[in-house]
Design an enzyme around this catalytic site. Structure first.
Site, PDB file in Angstrom:
ATOM      1  N   GLU A 153      49.199  40.570  45.945  1.00 18.14           N
ATOM      2  CA  GLU A 153      49.462  41.978  45.626  1.00 18.14           C
ATOM      3  C   GLU A 153      50.151  42.786  46.730  1.00 18.14           C
ATOM      4  OE1 GLU A 153      45.666  43.523  44.315  1.00 18.14           O
ATOM      5  OE2 GLU A 153      45.590  42.178  42.595  1.00 18.14           O
ATOM      6  N   GLU A 258      45.281  34.322  36.511  1.00 20.31           N
ATOM      7  CA  GLU A 258      44.041  35.083  36.296  1.00 20.31           C
ATOM      8  C   GLU A 258      43.996  35.604  34.858  1.00 20.31           C
ATOM      9  OE1 GLU A 258      43.401  38.014  39.397  1.00 20.31           O
ATOM     10  OE2 GLU A 258      44.246  36.702  40.941  1.00 20.31           O
TER      11      GLU A 258
END
Ligand code: XIL
Length: 356
Positions: A153, A258
């Site tokens: 991220e 994910e």
């Protein structure tokens, strides 16, 4: 279809019940299917879950055990009890074992970013801490962990570098440094960049720019992890498809790292429970079917691009395990709270069977 021996000879059994089917056996060649596992699972106390995980999946990710904070809670203290068990769980079952993650702004102790005088730590201090952490953690699992999410991220929604404490203290090249240190610690391990909302063009462009910068620096990077925390209607299948093609055009493997489908509305804190938690008493059948169709649809996209996609990982095994509950009743995964396969499981099986 399968044959069963019976006294009268052989009997044709129409279709095995879905629980007898293993996702890992239906996946196309070159694409593994995995699940993020938690402490009760890798320690074996959740035996029902362990049985399903062992049977269904050939890859695992650590939901929390290998993050910075749990592995290095203080400068001079590493704690590997949980992480060791996680890794051993996968090694024992000959699964592909992923490490998640080395450098992130979240789940990292505040000590990491603090200087001696209470001011933010300077570039050299941060780089030394990053180096020590990566060398120690990656080095420990050399030969056991197959691939690492090196940086998680790092890009903002507008495509610029996220203003994280790593970025603020080191500068934009902190990402390159993390990849350099990870490769140095284990030259044979695969290295990935991982992020979410990659179906949004501005953010995706930022990620692709970052990846190209790493490639221009001749650093090792094997794959882009697309977290795939999705909803029923968003992103659209077209957006998923376009994103996949563009990410793969970097020359890297694409991984859905994910995957889950959030069925709950985004409501502010303190919202009326009837609005915020609409399925507390159970999921209406219509939604159950919509979830199944959604999973079938996204798996069709993955299969269409089977040469680009090397892994699909669910972020949790059953609805009871999902991080998306947070005090509400969510239904984002393929197994229900009683650990029964849901219609979404059958739908994925059907799509995979059609592809065989
Ligand atoms: C989540 C875990 O599932 C939770 O248990 C924890 O409290 C917070 O982190 N993106 C990531 C994952 O890369 O590490 C996050 O996992 C979910 C979002």
């Amino acid at each position: 279809m399968r044959w069963l021996a019976a006294t009268a000879g052989f009997v044709l059994v129409a279709a095995a019940p879905p629980q007898d089917v293993a996702l890992k056996e239906l996946m196309p060649k070159g694409m593994v299917v995995g699940v993020a596992i938690n402490q009760r699972q890798f320690e074996g106390t959740d035996a029902a879950a362990v049985e399903i995980i062992t049977k269904q999946f050939n890859q695992i990710s650590p939901e929390n055990a290998l993050k910075f904070q749990p592995t290095q809670p203080a400068a001079d203290r590493y704690t590997f009890d949980a992480a060791d068990k996680y890794v051993q769980f996968g090694v024992d079952r000959h699964m592909q074992v992923v490490g998640h993650n080395l450098v992130w702004h979240s789940q990292t102790g505040t000590w990491v970013f603090q200087g001696a005088d209470g001011k933010p730590a300077d570039r050299d201090t941060l780089l030394a801490r990053m180096h020590d952490h990566i060398r120690t953690v990656v080095g420990r699992y050399k030969g056991k962990i197959d691939g690492w999410d090196v940086v998680n991220e790092a890009i903002d929604e507008d495509g610029s570098m996220r203003k994280s404490p790593w970025q603020a203290g080191i500068g934009d090249d902190y990402v390159a440094k993390a990849f350099e240190f990870a490769h140095e610690a284990d030259p044979n391990v695969e290295l990935y960049y991982n992020d979410f909302n990659l179906e949004k063009p501005a953010k995706r462009a930022g990620v692709i720019k970052l990846v190209k910068d790493l490639q221009a620096r001749k650093l090792r990077i094997d794959g882009i992890g697309n977290q795939a925390h999705w909803r029923l209607e968003t992103p659209t299948l077209d957006e998923i498809d376009t994103s996949l093609v563009e990410l793969h055009a970097t020359g890297l493997k694409v991984m859905y790292t994910e995957l889950d489908i959030n069925l709950l509305p985004n409501t502010p804190r303190g919202a009326d429970p009837a609005v915020a938690n609409p399925y507390a008493a159970g999921l209406p059948d219509e939604l159950q079917q919509q979830l199944a169709r959604r999973y079938a649809d996204v798996f069709r996209v993955f299969l269409k691009h089977r040469d680009a996609v090397t892994r699909v990982t669910f972020w949790g095994l059953s609805d009871a395990d999902s991080w998306l509950n947070r005090g509400r009743a969510n239904y984002p995964l393929l197994w229900d709270r009683e650990r029964r396969p849901k219609p979404a499981f059958d739908a994925v099986v059907q799509v995979l069977r059609g592809a065989k």
